[in-house]
Design a protein around this motif. Structure first.
Motif, mmCIF file in Angstrom:
data_model
loop_
_atom_site.group_PDB
_atom_site.id
_atom_site.type_symbol
_atom_site.label_atom_id
_atom_site.label_comp_id
_atom_site.label_asym_id
_atom_site.label_seq_id
_atom_site.Cartn_x
_atom_site.Cartn_y
_atom_site.Cartn_z
ATOM 1 N N PRO A 40 -0.560 -4.145 4.095
ATOM 2 C CA PRO A 40 -0.866 -2.775 4.522
ATOM 3 C C PRO A 40 0.197 -2.231 5.458
ATOM 4 O O PRO A 40 0.940 -2.987 6.091
ATOM 5 C CB PRO A 40 -2.202 -2.941 5.242
ATOM 6 N N VAL A 97 -2.029 -8.446 -0.153
ATOM 7 C CA VAL A 97 -1.836 -7.013 0.057
ATOM 8 C C VAL A 97 -1.231 -6.805 1.435
ATOM 9 O O VAL A 97 -1.755 -7.302 2.435
ATOM 10 C CB VAL A 97 -3.148 -6.226 -0.079
ATOM 11 N N LEU A 143 -9.069 -2.711 3.701
ATOM 12 C CA LEU A 143 -8.890 -3.845 2.799
ATOM 13 C C LEU A 143 -9.787 -5.013 3.203
ATOM 14 O O LEU A 143 -10.365 -5.691 2.349
ATOM 15 C CB LEU A 143 -7.428 -4.287 2.804
ATOM 16 N N GLU A 144 -9.906 -5.249 4.487
ATOM 17 C CA GLU A 144 -10.744 -6.348 4.960
ATOM 18 C C GLU A 144 -12.211 -6.081 4.651
ATOM 19 O O GLU A 144 -12.977 -6.996 4.331
ATOM 20 C CB GLU A 144 -10.513 -6.568 6.459
ATOM 21 N N GLN A 186 -5.466 1.028 7.048
ATOM 22 C CA GLN A 186 -5.419 0.408 5.723
ATOM 23 C C GLN A 186 -5.885 -1.047 5.795
ATOM 24 O O GLN A 186 -6.615 -1.513 4.919
ATOM 25 C CB GLN A 186 -4.000 0.479 5.167
ATOM 26 N N ARG A 187 -5.458 -1.749 6.831
ATOM 27 C CA ARG A 187 -5.860 -3.148 6.992
ATOM 28 C C ARG A 187 -7.378 -3.269 7.088
ATOM 29 O O ARG A 187 -8.001 -4.111 6.440
ATOM 30 C CB ARG A 187 -5.206 -3.746 8.240
ATOM 31 N N THR A 244 0.821 -1.213 0.000
ATOM 32 C CA THR A 244 0.000 0.000 0.000
ATOM 33 C C THR A 244 0.858 1.267 0.000
ATOM 34 O O THR A 244 2.032 1.231 0.355
ATOM 35 C CB THR A 244 -0.924 0.012 1.228
ATOM 36 N N VAL A 274 -4.955 -10.645 3.240
ATOM 37 C CA VAL A 274 -4.324 -9.606 4.053
ATOM 38 C C VAL A 274 -3.762 -10.277 5.302
ATOM 39 O O VAL A 274 -4.519 -10.621 6.214
ATOM 40 C CB VAL A 274 -5.327 -8.499 4.441
#
Length: 332
Positions: free
Chosen positions: A219, A217, A228-229, A224-225, A188, A236
């Motif tokens: 993070p 990905v 994405l989740e 950010q995590r 990221t 992730v």
């Protein structure tokens, strides 16, 4: 000699790991402090680097960074006072440079991206040695106060700390990856870094293109995590993984940062950069040589199985070179 090393971000653990080992092999005592940010502390534990956790990241805005620099530098000053260090080292760490200056400890700084103006103005003006790759023209650093202090090394820093690296297939099992299918690895953007102040629409388009493919990905932050989740369609990791082995087994890497791009280059994995800030000299050289590609559109990313890179073609450099350059102030 007693040496103090400060780690403020995940990549710093990687680059300083062999330096710490080299210094100890030479008989020097080394103590390590580390900031609670990204996977810094977790990587210290993974590589069994004994450390003292001091401070945390204060946020991406300039005022928050200033508060963070002041508070952590003072905390480091209190921690280091009376420990009789002969030298302080950091990779882009303003905090250790300021603290060491207050305590009159000789100091070296190291970095490989030259356009982080505020960071380098602090570090270069206060340090006695500035260790950088020889790709960076020295005149780009003079305005920061580096004239007469530059100690240049050949190649990429990744070629030094990956010198003893061999890919471990355990990471594939850990993440339940099928090596017979294409694997994409994505890093990221450094959303809290001052040199990356704007939204990266291209990166978002890349994520849309890779959703549903065997895409990992990595993070940088908890925010950010979580995003994405919520989006779904990606792998992730819940904690720090063997990212270097993951890169070695990947068929393509797309990163909005710098270190992972250069790791991919060093390991022979095809890699695209979607960094939208001002390119540094290292990336300029890699792009000119065709070893790094600047992504213009998400449609350029094609995930297909590739032939494995020949490990004998890798450039492996001796970390003792970095250690010697960083020790320069102690030789005066």
């Amino acid at each position: 000699m007693r040496v103090w090393i400060d780690l403020t971000n995940s990549p710093h653990v990687l680059v300083m790991r062999p330096v710490i080992a080299e210094l100890r092999a030479r008989g020097h005592e080394v103590e390590v402090t580390a900031r609670d940010f990204a996977q810094t502390l977790e990587l210290c534990r993974r590589f069994e680097i004994a450390h003292t956790a001091v401070g945390r990241h204060r946020g991406g805005h300039l005022t928050a960074k200033a508060r963070g620099l002041a508070s952590r530098s003072l905390a480091l000053t209190r921690w280091a006072r009376g420990r009789r260090f002969d030298l302080a080292l950091g990779h882009g760490s303003n905090d250790v440079t300021v603290a060491a200056a207050l305590l009159r400890i000789p100091r070296s700084t190291m970095f490989d991206y030259e356009w982080a103006t505020v960071q380098h103005t602090v570090n270069c003006s206060l340090s006695q040695a500035v260790v950088v790759p020889d790709a960076i023209p020295p005149e780009r650093l003079y305005r920061y106060g580096a004239r007469g202090k530059i100690r240049a090394y050949p190649g990429l820093k990744e070629e030094y700390y990956l010198a003893d690296f061999e890919a471990d297939p355990a990471v594939l099992a850990e993440l339940r990856l099928d090596p017979s299918r294409p694997i994409a690895v994505v890093r990221t953007p450094p959303a809290v870094s001052l040199y990356h102040r704007f939204e990266n629409d291209l990166f978002a388009a890349v994520l849309d293109r890779l959703r549903g493919v065997q895409t990992i990905v990595l993070p940088r932050t908890a925010e950010q995590r979580a995003e994405l989740e919520r989006a779904g369609g990606f792998i992730v990791p819940a904690h720090a993984v063997d990212a270097q082995s993951l890169i070695a087994y990947a068929d393509v890497v797309v990163s909005a940062g710098g270190t992972m791009n250069r790791e991919a280059v060093a390991l022979g994995t095809p890699v695209f950069t979607v960094f939208e800030g001002r390119l540094g000299a290292v990336d300029e050289r890699l792009i000119a040589e065709g070893r790094l590609r600047r992504l213009r559109g998400a449609e350029d990313v094609v995930v297909a199985k590739r032939e494995a890179a020949d490990a004998t073609d890798r450039v492996r450099r001796d970390p003792a070179v970095l250690a010697e350059l960083l020790l320069a102030p102690a030789h005066r």
